[in-house]
Design a protein around this motif. Structure first.
Motif, PDB file in Angstrom:
ATOM      1  N   ILE A   1      25.174  34.683  98.301  1.00  0.00           N
ATOM      2  CA  ILE A   1      25.981  35.555  97.459  1.00  0.00           C
ATOM      3  C   ILE A   1      25.409  35.555  96.048  1.00  0.00           C
ATOM      4  O   ILE A   1      24.962  34.535  95.533  1.00  0.00           O
ATOM      5  N   GLY A   2      25.406  36.728  95.410  1.00  0.00           N
ATOM      6  CA  GLY A   2      24.880  36.874  94.066  1.00  0.00           C
ATOM      7  C   GLY A   2      24.519  38.322  93.811  1.00  0.00           C
ATOM      8  O   GLY A   2      24.798  39.207  94.642  1.00  0.00           O
ATOM      9  N   PRO A   3      23.859  38.604  92.668  1.00  0.00           N
ATOM     10  CA  PRO A   3      23.511  37.643  91.627  1.00  0.00           C
ATOM     11  C   PRO A   3      24.713  37.258  90.770  1.00  0.00           C
ATOM     12  O   PRO A   3      25.617  38.049  90.550  1.00  0.00           O
ATOM     13  N   ILE A   4      24.668  36.015  90.271  1.00  0.00           N
ATOM     14  CA  ILE A   4      25.722  35.431  89.445  1.00  0.00           C
ATOM     15  C   ILE A   4      25.124  35.183  88.067  1.00  0.00           C
ATOM     16  O   ILE A   4      23.969  34.749  87.958  1.00  0.00           O
ATOM     17  N   PRO A   5      25.858  35.451  86.978  1.00  0.00           N
ATOM     18  CA  PRO A   5      25.289  35.237  85.639  1.00  0.00           C
ATOM     19  C   PRO A   5      24.760  33.817  85.454  1.00  0.00           C
ATOM     20  O   PRO A   5      25.442  32.836  85.752  1.00  0.00           O
ATOM     21  N   MET A   6      23.549  33.731  84.958  1.00  0.00           N
ATOM     22  CA  MET A   6      22.900  32.438  84.772  1.00  0.00           C
ATOM     23  C   MET A   6      23.593  31.596  83.705  1.00  0.00           C
ATOM     24  O   MET A   6      23.535  30.364  83.727  1.00  0.00           O
ATOM     25  N   ARG A   7      24.291  32.247  82.774  1.00  0.00           N
ATOM     26  CA  ARG A   7      24.897  31.538  81.652  1.00  0.00           C
ATOM     27  C   ARG A   7      26.178  30.799  82.037  1.00  0.00           C
ATOM     28  O   ARG A   7      26.710  30.029  81.232  1.00  0.00           O
ATOM     29  N   LEU A   8      26.723  31.039  83.226  1.00  0.00           N
ATOM     30  CA  LEU A   8      27.972  30.380  83.606  1.00  0.00           C
ATOM     31  C   LEU A   8      27.788  28.873  83.664  1.00  0.00           C
ATOM     32  O   LEU A   8      26.753  28.369  84.100  1.00  0.00           O
ATOM     33  N   GLN A   9      28.834  28.150  83.212  1.00  0.00           N
ATOM     34  CA  GLN A   9      28.831  26.702  83.314  1.00  0.00           C
ATOM     35  C   GLN A   9      29.629  26.211  84.524  1.00  0.00           C
ATOM     36  O   GLN A   9      29.278  25.212  85.134  1.00  0.00           O
ATOM     37  N   ARG A  10      30.721  26.917  84.829  1.00  0.00           N
ATOM     38  CA  ARG A  10      31.565  26.561  85.972  1.00  0.00           C
ATOM     39  C   ARG A  10      31.741  27.804  86.841  1.00  0.00           C
ATOM     40  O   ARG A  10      32.049  28.897  86.338  1.00  0.00           O
ATOM     41  N   LEU A  11      31.552  27.641  88.132  1.00  0.00           N
ATOM     42  CA  LEU A  11      31.691  28.732  89.084  1.00  0.00           C
ATOM     43  C   LEU A  11      32.834  28.396  90.045  1.00  0.00           C
ATOM     44  O   LEU A  11      32.794  27.377  90.732  1.00  0.00           O
ATOM     45  N   LYS A  12      33.860  29.250  90.068  1.00  0.00           N
ATOM     46  CA  LYS A  12      34.995  29.044  90.964  1.00  0.00           C
ATOM     47  C   LYS A  12      34.685  29.663  92.325  1.00  0.00           C
ATOM     48  O   LYS A  12      34.084  30.741  92.396  1.00  0.00           O
ATOM     49  N   TYR A  13      35.115  28.988  93.385  1.00  0.00           N
ATOM     50  CA  TYR A  13      34.906  29.521  94.730  1.00  0.00           C
ATOM     51  C   TYR A  13      36.201  29.408  95.532  1.00  0.00           C
ATOM     52  O   TYR A  13      37.048  28.547  95.270  1.00  0.00           O
TER      53      TYR A  13
END
Length: 623
Positions: A295-307
């Protein structure tokens, strides 16, 4: 002379033809020189695109600088490498001229000094763009660029690709039209990774709209709502001349992994949803036959990713991952087996009025709610029930009142359901309602327009004044005339009161409403009970006192039956309750708090007091 006449006529005819051709040629030259009301010719725009390839380079800076702007960092030249969309007429720009107009940046090559953009023919409209990476402002080549042009109700979508220096251009445009441009590039964030340009431009008008899964069946990853980040989508109204845009694409990472049960076997068709603070939209995908997903693309700048991971017959799993700025590979998620409960509710008589809900809960904090409708034959379904412990199922009808008092009438209750052995299909039948015969108080003599209203209310729902329209939301029989001596009601509420409102017109006071309440009663299926009601003035008690050291805030009284009363504290530290909101007999906890927000935790544990019918208590509240 007669012999010369034919020759002279031929000469005159030839001269006339030559003069006519010369006039037509002059008109054609004048027509091409005249300004157009919409745009210049394609050949003129093409000439501008290839203007001064070596001697007069045309440069657009990384900050989207325009005419006479100073280049910053690497400053690629604007080229004319435009790819027309399918069905669009090919540009008349020569291929070699277009390629020659691109100045390739290099580490040892000096950055060309920007010059003035070439002058366009009057009325010509050109859209120039530059695509950079937000990480280091380097140009990004090979980016798909889609342009939607809106002129009134007509819409057109065009497509091109950026050159190696990150530039793109659209020509043959018209001033006054609205343009929206969206980009898509591998390794960068873009909604077009999960959508078609045609559908996206339609959805982008409503940026917070939720999306339907069936609209994205051809995409392995779909958004949870429409994304409209300015990093990938920009809008403008075209003006005559050059229109310039700069895109800074945000690099993206991917999350891939494996969803399995506790034994390690992959779970097919599990839903994987990710989101994070700062993301324009969440992403959803499904696992394959082996339980794997990407799954993606996800912003590279994120510190925490909720799932959040859901699968049929498994407990829901949710949490957070710590992002390191790189793609996360082979992340494993294990789901515990869960039970499912399916069934239907069967009313005892006619369809209940109000919003029906099925509540499934246990003592460990698990609670799920399922809406029931007559269209679905009052069927309910719970899919992610933990296989542990016992559960209670209740069928409720939500009859919340206009003053936002929550009134849940319990229609049926099933206790002791073991999730390890749920029945394949559970039929819940509503027990027979309880019949209540309410004795009506006598109506005063000499009054006009006398009538009654009567209803059954949940014991804990009476926390303030009872609005007259509220009776339209609860079980009732009325209005009754002044000749009535009793009223017959029915209910399935577990703990309830009978309420009667007496209304009449007094000569000196106008319309008067007098409230009467019965004692709290317990529900007995199919039973008949006769109740007497007493005036509220005889039942309601009062509490007054003080809070030492406080000159503001509120004193809160919370009853065991759900009543809550907020008394403002005066500047001298005193408070008192009035007739309304009514304090009915019962056990109350009392404390002080700084504001009137509900569900605010008390500063102290609170003191307990017991209020008898018609009693007045004086207390000192310890803050």
């Amino acid at each position: 002379m007669q012999q010369g006449n034919p020759r002279s006529r031929r000469r005159l005819w030839s001269l006339s033809v030559l003069l006519l051709l010369a006039g037509l040629l002059a008109l054609a030259v004048l027509y091409r020189a005249m300004p157009s009301s919409r745009t210049g010719s394609v050949s003129d725009v093409a000439a501008c695109a290839s203007f001064g390839q070596a001697e007069h380079p045309v440069v657009l800076g990384p900050q989207g600088a325009g005419v006479g702007a100073k280049a910053q960092g690497r400053a690629p030249a604007i080229g004319a490498s435009t790819q027309p969309a399918s069905g669009e007429e090919s540009s008349k720009v020569p291929r070699d001229a277009a390629d020659a107009s691109v100045t390739e940046p290099g580490p040892t090559r000096p950055v060309p000094v920007p010059r003035t953009l070439p002058e366009l023919p009057p009325g010509a409209v050109v859209l120039l763009g530059l695509v950079l990476s937000a990480a280091d402002d380097s140009p990004v080549g090979g980016v798909d660029v889609y342009l939607q042009i809106t002129a009134g109700s007509a819409k057109e979508i065009r497509h091109t690709t950026t050159a190696s220096d990150g530039t793109f251009m659209f020509e043959r445009l018209f001033a006054g039209d609205r343009a929206r441009v969206v980009t898509r590039a591998e390794g960068y964030i873009s909604p077009l990774h999960h959508d078609t340009p045609e559908h996206y431009f339609t959805q982008a008008a409503n940026p917070r709209a939720s999306v339907k899964p069936e609209e994205y069946r051809d995409f392995p990853v779909r958004p949870t709502r429409t994304g409209t980040s300015k990093t990938t989508l920009q809008s403008l109204v075209l003006k005559e001349g050059f229109n310039e845009l700069t895109f800074r694409l945000e690099p993206g990472i991917w999350l891939s992994g494996h969803v399995a049960d506790v034994s390690g076997t992959g779970i097919r068709a599990a839903s994987v949803e990710v989101s994070g603070t700062g993301m324009d939209y969440g992403l959803v995908c499904s696992t394959g036959n082996d339980g794997r997903f990407r799954i993606g693309p996800i912003p590279m700048r994120l510190q925490r990713l909720k799932y959040k991971i859901e699968a049929s017959n498994y407990e829901r799993l949710h949490g957070e991952l710590t992002c390191t700025g790189a793609s996360m590979e082979d992340v494993k998620f294990f789901l515990k087996s869960a039970a499912s409960l399916r069934g239907r509710f069967i009313p005892a008589g006619e369809a209940p009025k109000g919003k029906l809900e099925a509540h499934l809960y246990n003592d460990e904090g698990y609670r799920r709610v399922c809406k029931l409708t007559g269209d679905s034959d009052y069927r309910f379904q719970f899919e992610d029930v933990p296989v542990s412990g016992r559960f209670t199922l209740r069928i409720l009808v939500d009859r919340s009142t206009p003053n936002f008092t929550r009134v849940h009438n319990v229609l049926a209750t099933v206790e002791g359901l073991d999730s390890a052995s749920f029945p394949s299909f559970l039929e819940v039948r509503q027990p027979r309602p309880m019949t209540i015969v309410v004795e009506l108080p006598p109506m005063p003599d000499g009054m006009e327009n006398r009538n009654y209203r009567a209803c059954i209310m949940t014991a804990g729902s009476i926390s303030g004044s009872i609005d007259w329209p509220q009776f339209d939301e609860t079980e009732q029989r009325g209005p009754m005339t002044s000749d009535s001596s009793e009223c017959i009601l029915s209910t399935s509420i577990e703990r309830f009161r009978a309420v009667v409102v007496q209304r009449y017109n007094a000569p000196d006071r106008g319309t008067v409403s007098v409230y009467f309440f019965s004692e709290i009663q317990e529900y007995q299926p199919g039973e008949t009970v006769r109740l007497r009601v007493n005036p509220l003035t005889e039942l309601a008690g009062r509490v007054h006192g003080s809070v030492p050291g406080k000159t503001g805030g509120y004193v809160v009284l919370s009853g065991d039956e759900g009543q809550s009363v907020y008394c403002p504290l005066h500047t001298d530290g005193s408070f008192k309750t009035g007739q309304l909101p009514a304090l009915l007999p019962g056990r109350y906890r009392i404390w002080w708090q700084a504001d009137s927000r509900k569900n605010t935790s008390p500063v102290s544990a609170g003191e307990v007091l017991v209020l008898l019918p018609g009693q007045t208590l004086e207390v000192t509240v310890t803050p």
